[in-house]
Write an enzyme that holds these catalytic residues in place. Structure first.
Site, mmCIF file in Angstrom:
data_model
loop_
_atom_site.group_PDB
_atom_site.id
_atom_site.type_symbol
_atom_site.label_atom_id
_atom_site.label_comp_id
_atom_site.label_asym_id
_atom_site.label_seq_id
_atom_site.Cartn_x
_atom_site.Cartn_y
_atom_site.Cartn_z
ATOM 1 C CG PHE A 25 -2.163 0.851 1.072
ATOM 2 C CD1 PHE A 25 -3.153 0.507 0.169
ATOM 3 C CD2 PHE A 25 -2.343 1.992 1.847
ATOM 4 C CE1 PHE A 25 -4.309 1.276 0.036
ATOM 5 C CE2 PHE A 25 -3.485 2.772 1.724
ATOM 6 C CZ PHE A 25 -4.472 2.410 0.816
ATOM 7 C CB SER A 53 0.175 0.431 4.945
ATOM 8 O OG SER A 53 1.317 1.110 4.486
ATOM 9 C CG ASP A 83 11.711 -3.696 -8.793
ATOM 10 O OD1 ASP A 83 10.534 -4.001 -9.013
ATOM 11 O OD2 ASP A 83 12.330 -2.825 -9.422
ATOM 12 C CG HIS A 108 9.527 -2.524 -12.773
ATOM 13 N ND1 HIS A 108 9.877 -2.262 -14.080
ATOM 14 C CD2 HIS A 108 10.700 -2.572 -12.077
ATOM 15 C CE1 HIS A 108 11.198 -2.154 -14.177
ATOM 16 N NE2 HIS A 108 11.716 -2.346 -12.972
ATOM 17 N N GLY A 134 2.465 7.045 -7.968
ATOM 18 C CA GLY A 134 1.147 6.663 -7.484
ATOM 19 C C GLY A 134 0.250 7.826 -7.117
ATOM 20 C CD GLU A 231 17.301 29.710 -14.156
ATOM 21 O OE1 GLU A 231 17.220 29.524 -15.388
ATOM 22 O OE2 GLU A 231 17.768 30.731 -13.640
#
Length: 340
Positions: A25, A53, A83, A108, A134, A231
């Site tokens: 989550f 979570s 991962d 992924h 997300g 910038e």
């Protein structure tokens, strides 16, 4: 030619009545779970015991349960944990529940591409990879839009894996913007290459080197920071809105001339050769092997790199300047924090 798919080509009804487990989550997990639930799908969230979570899931009106329970209950399991560690979670908590007819999904392709997860033959294996963090996946969805996504099928045991993945993408809102068909290998290899050569590695190294060059030449570090880092957002926003030509249209003719004349001096034949070597290491699996081994060893190089850059002069001067600019919504990271 690239194949793009939109709302009219995706049927959300394919997923109605099919329990979906979102594993994790975090950034992507919370967006997937909430968007799918708002699209009328049956969602539960799998977490490890004691996860911070857990309360957030329940506050969002969703069901929280252990990863193993979520995988057993669901027909579709979407892996949205980092991962590294994903293979262990799959092996210990999800694999026992992956019976024929179920679907295993990813955002992924790393663990499939590099063989860290090897699903059984009787299940569908697919991917829906939104091309945004997300929070943007969620934010744009609530505004009635969607972010683009990549969709791929690695294993089609049911004969309908691609159609189901499209339906999932529709549940996220991604087919409102357009979904591009790809493969696990293409998504993984291009994603890693983009991160290393441009989005993270290339930009970070370029900004630091330019800053150091100006400071070593006697210019004020504050001025160097503004020119080489602050910038950059202005230019990237122009890229995002209208590509290279819109950026060139928007800046001064002097800046555009410097673009044409200095750019090739920075990105030389040697630089391009290095890019090809980086891509070759990604394609061969050498990068993945090194990263996996680094994690097995406790991340000594990773942690050293992180600490060194947190202490870099451009970061120190940047923290001071950003504190004077509340309009940029400044954020600060200290050694040992950050990272997924």
């Amino acid at each position: 030619m690239a194949e793009l798919f939109y709302d009219k080509q995706a049927d959300l009804e394919r997923l109605k009545g099919r329990p979906i487990a979102i594993i994790g989550f975090g950034s992507q997990g919370h967006a997937h779970a909430r968007n799918l639930a708002d699209s009328g799908l049956d969602v539960r969230v799998g977490l490890y015991p004691g996860s911070k979570s857990w309360a957030r899931v329940e506050e969002a009106g969703l069901r929280a349960m252990s990863v193993a329970d979520a995988a057993r209950e669901a027909q579709i399991v979407m892996m949205l944990t980092p991962d590294i560690g994903q293979a262990d979670i799959y092996r210990d908590h999800i694999a026992p529940a992956m019976e024929p007819g179920k679907t295993l999904m990813f955002a992924h392709g790393f663990n499939i591409r590099f063989g860290q997860i090897v699903p059984p033959a009787g299940i569908d294996v697919s991917m829906v990879a939104p091309k945004a963090p997300g929070h943007r996946v969620r934010e744009v969805f609530t505004q009635g839009g969607g972010v683009p996504a990549l969709v791929a099928v690695q294993q089609d045991a049911s004969g309908g894996a691609f159609e189901d993945a499209l339906a999932y993408a529709k549940g996220l809102g991604c087919t409102r913007a357009g979904v591009l068909k790809t493969t696990f290998a293409e998504e993984t290899e291009t994603d890693l290459f983009g991160e290393q050569v441009v989005l993270c590695g290339g930009v970070s190294a370029l900004v630091k080197a330019a800053f150091e060059t100006l400071v070593e030449a006697g210019y004020q570090p504050e001025v160097a920071y503004f020119e080489c880092m602050h910038e950059l957002k202005l230019i990237v926003d122009l890229f995002y809105q209208g590509g290279l030509n819109y950026m060139r249209y928007s800046v001064s003719d002097t800046a555009e001339w410097g673009d044409y004349t200095a750019g090739p001096k920075i990105i030389t034949a040697e630089t391009r050769a290095t890019m090809k070597r980086i891509l070759a290491d990604i394609q061969s699996g050498a990068f993945a092997e090194d990263w996996i081994e680094e994690n097995h060893n406790g991340r000594p190089r990773f942690n050293a790199y992180r600490k060194a850059d947190i202490d870099h002069p451009i970061e120190k001067i940047g923290r001071e300047l950003r504190r004077m600019m509340p309009f940029v919504n400044p954020r600060e990271v200290t050694p040992g924090s950050g990272g997924a």
